[in-house]
Motif scaffolding. Structure first.
Motif, PDB file in Angstrom:
ATOM      1  N   SER A 227     -29.258 -45.838   6.871  1.00  0.00           N
ATOM      2  CA  SER A 227     -29.710 -46.614   8.159  1.00  0.00           C
ATOM      3  C   SER A 227     -30.392 -46.004   9.207  1.00  0.00           C
ATOM      4  N   ARG A 228     -31.136 -46.663  10.019  1.00  0.00           N
ATOM      5  CA  ARG A 228     -31.944 -46.267  10.667  1.00  0.00           C
ATOM      6  C   ARG A 228     -31.598 -45.274  11.618  1.00  0.00           C
ATOM      7  N   ASN A 229     -32.411 -44.162  11.610  1.00  0.00           N
ATOM      8  CA  ASN A 229     -31.891 -42.683  12.335  1.00  0.00           C
ATOM      9  C   ASN A 229     -30.867 -41.986  11.744  1.00  0.00           C
ATOM     10  N   CYS A 230     -30.420 -42.436  10.659  1.00  0.00           N
ATOM     11  CA  CYS A 230     -29.442 -41.514  10.214  1.00  0.00           C
ATOM     12  C   CYS A 230     -29.766 -40.180   9.551  1.00  0.00           C
ATOM     13  N   ARG A 231     -28.980 -39.190   9.470  1.00  0.00           N
ATOM     14  CA  ARG A 231     -29.368 -37.876   9.002  1.00  0.00           C
ATOM     15  C   ARG A 231     -28.346 -37.629   7.791  1.00  0.00           C
ATOM     16  N   PHE A 232     -28.513 -36.738   7.022  1.00  0.00           N
ATOM     17  CA  PHE A 232     -27.824 -36.209   5.981  1.00  0.00           C
ATOM     18  C   PHE A 232     -28.354 -34.792   5.466  1.00  0.00           C
ATOM     19  N   ASN A 233     -27.508 -34.166   5.312  1.00  0.00           N
ATOM     20  CA  ASN A 233     -27.581 -32.509   4.999  1.00  0.00           C
ATOM     21  C   ASN A 233     -27.208 -32.020   3.829  1.00  0.00           C
ATOM     22  N   MET A 234     -27.788 -31.142   2.943  1.00  0.00           N
ATOM     23  CA  MET A 234     -27.562 -30.211   1.964  1.00  0.00           C
ATOM     24  C   MET A 234     -27.797 -29.085   2.135  1.00  0.00           C
ATOM     25  N   THR A 235     -26.982 -28.149   1.434  1.00  0.00           N
ATOM     26  CA  THR A 235     -27.226 -26.761   1.522  1.00  0.00           C
ATOM     27  C   THR A 235     -27.077 -26.195   0.052  1.00  0.00           C
ATOM     28  N   PHE A 236     -27.866 -25.096  -0.100  1.00  0.00           N
ATOM     29  CA  PHE A 236     -27.858 -24.617  -1.380  1.00  0.00           C
ATOM     30  C   PHE A 236     -27.975 -22.824  -1.459  1.00  0.00           C
ATOM     31  N   LYS A 237     -27.169 -22.085  -2.031  1.00  0.00           N
ATOM     32  CA  LYS A 237     -27.312 -20.767  -1.905  1.00  0.00           C
ATOM     33  C   LYS A 237     -27.779 -20.254  -3.321  1.00  0.00           C
ATOM     34  N   ILE A 238     -28.643 -19.203  -3.318  1.00  0.00           N
ATOM     35  CA  ILE A 238     -29.208 -18.777  -4.585  1.00  0.00           C
ATOM     36  C   ILE A 238     -28.785 -17.275  -4.869  1.00  0.00           C
ATOM     37  N   ASN A 239     -28.022 -16.818  -3.939  1.00  0.00           N
ATOM     38  CA  ASN A 239     -27.928 -15.330  -4.259  1.00  0.00           C
ATOM     39  C   ASN A 239     -26.852 -14.943  -5.040  1.00  0.00           C
ATOM     40  N   ASP A 240     -26.313 -15.802  -5.857  1.00  0.00           N
ATOM     41  CA  ASP A 240     -25.675 -15.743  -6.949  1.00  0.00           C
ATOM     42  C   ASP A 240     -26.453 -15.645  -8.335  1.00  0.00           C
ATOM     43  N   PHE A 241     -27.585 -15.941  -8.114  1.00  0.00           N
ATOM     44  CA  PHE A 241     -28.680 -16.045  -9.579  1.00  0.00           C
ATOM     45  C   PHE A 241     -29.609 -15.189  -9.657  1.00  0.00           C
ATOM     46  N   ARG A 242     -29.882 -14.546 -10.972  1.00  0.00           N
ATOM     47  CA  ARG A 242     -30.837 -13.416 -11.169  1.00  0.00           C
ATOM     48  C   ARG A 242     -32.189 -14.112 -10.997  1.00  0.00           C
ATOM     49  N   LEU A 243     -33.017 -13.627 -10.123  1.00  0.00           N
ATOM     50  CA  LEU A 243     -34.378 -14.250  -9.922  1.00  0.00           C
ATOM     51  C   LEU A 243     -35.518 -13.499 -10.553  1.00  0.00           C
ATOM     52  N   SER A 244     -36.385 -13.752 -11.291  1.00  0.00           N
ATOM     53  CA  SER A 244     -37.433 -13.186 -11.904  1.00  0.00           C
ATOM     54  C   SER A 244     -38.507 -12.766 -10.704  1.00  0.00           C
ATOM     55  N   GLU A 245     -39.856 -12.022 -11.068  1.00  0.00           N
ATOM     56  CA  GLU A 245     -40.524 -11.673 -10.178  1.00  0.00           C
ATOM     57  C   GLU A 245     -41.348 -12.726  -9.446  1.00  0.00           C
ATOM     58  N   THR A 246     -41.155 -13.823  -9.925  1.00  0.00           N
ATOM     59  CA  THR A 246     -41.783 -14.885  -9.315  1.00  0.00           C
ATOM     60  C   THR A 246     -41.167 -15.190  -7.740  1.00  0.00           C
ATOM     61  N   LYS A 247     -42.161 -15.690  -6.974  1.00  0.00           N
ATOM     62  CA  LYS A 247     -41.518 -15.865  -5.379  1.00  0.00           C
ATOM     63  C   LYS A 247     -41.519 -17.296  -5.153  1.00  0.00           C
ATOM     64  N   ASN A 248     -41.564 -18.230  -6.018  1.00  0.00           N
ATOM     65  CA  ASN A 248     -41.506 -19.583  -5.897  1.00  0.00           C
ATOM     66  C   ASN A 248     -40.282 -20.208  -6.623  1.00  0.00           C
TER      67      ASN A 248
END
Length: 259
Positions: A227-248
């Motif tokens: 609805s008008r002016n409503c806000r909704f939020n979502m959070t995601f943590k990546i610390n449990d995942f192994r990342l490659s050398e890419t920074k994106n």
């Protein structure tokens, strides 16, 4: 309901025909031409006597020309026919009126609207102005429906994007805190949406370490009351995942409406 004999100006036409000064649609005559290029709508020229002045951008005299002689040809092709309908400039604020060109000026005098503050600068305007403002001033932060974001994870960041879903505008603020390996998405609905229920789906595509392979992680919200002016939020943590050398990290942001 619009009769079959009526036709509505396509958005792709309308949103490329905007006033150089106020960023609104060129749907109020007379239409002028700025000496440095671009058109000026009748809202900005109307009522000025002798030599009008561009109050917002410069102090030079404008070349005032009549609507009939200097209206862009593509707009003339639509405005010349009374069966052609134009949406109100306050469409993203909830006005669903479709009007012939000659009726728009009087309609805007009584149409209720609300200005929004650009999150990236001091500009204020209605939703249709905000789209044009982002297009000319913050192009990299203007996204089409169901946008894809390239999110950098080498440092903290905070970015705000504007995107359109149907006839509704949303501001999406994306924040990343490196020490927490955490993304936060805050979505603000501008104006009055045409449909009020939906779900938000965010897909993270994280490189797995080998060439051209990824791990996909999906966040799906509960049903949202949009609805008008409503806000909704979502959070995601990546610390449990192994990342490659890419920074994106590639992120797809999709808002689905439910009936």
């Amino acid at each position: 309901m619009t009769s079959l004999s009526k036709r509505v100006v396509p958005d792709i036409i309308l949103e490329n025909l905007t006033c150089r000064i106020c960023c609104k649609y060129l749907t109020v005559s007379p239409i002028g031409v700025h000496p440095d290029g671009g058109n000026i709508c009748g809202r900005c020229l109307y009522g000025k006597k002798s030599s009008p002045t561009c109050l917002f951008e410069c102090m030079e005299d404008l070349n005032y020309h009549s609507f009939q002689g200097f209206i862009p040809m593509v707009l003339l092709g639509y405005a010349s026919y009374p069966e052609t309908l134009f949406p109100c400039v306050n469409r993203f604020e909830g006005c669903n009126k479709l009007l012939p060109f000659s009726a728009i000026k009087n309609h805007e005098k009584i149409c209720v609207y609300k200005k929004f503050q650009c999150p990236l600068c001091q500009f204020q305007g209605v939703g249709s102005q905000l789209i044009q403002h982002f297009r000319t001033g913050h192009k990299r932060y203007l996204s089409s429906e169901n946008p894809v974001f390239i999110l950098k994870i080498d440092n903290d960041f905070s970015e705000t994007y504007l995107f359109r879903s149907e006839n509704t505008l949303f501001l999406v603020k994306v924040e990343y805190i490196k020490d927490l390996s955490q993304f936060m998405f805050e979505t603000l609905c501008l104006g009055t949406p045409s449909r009020k229920l939906g779900r938000l789906r965010i897909l993270f595509r994280i490189p797995s370490g080998s060439i051209s392979t990824y791990n996909d992680y999906i966040l799906l919200s509960d049903r949202l009351e949009i609805s008008r002016n409503c806000r909704f939020n979502m959070t995601f943590k990546i610390n449990d995942f192994r990342l490659s050398e890419t920074k994106n990290v590639v992120c797809s942001y999709n808002l689905f409406y439910t009936e």
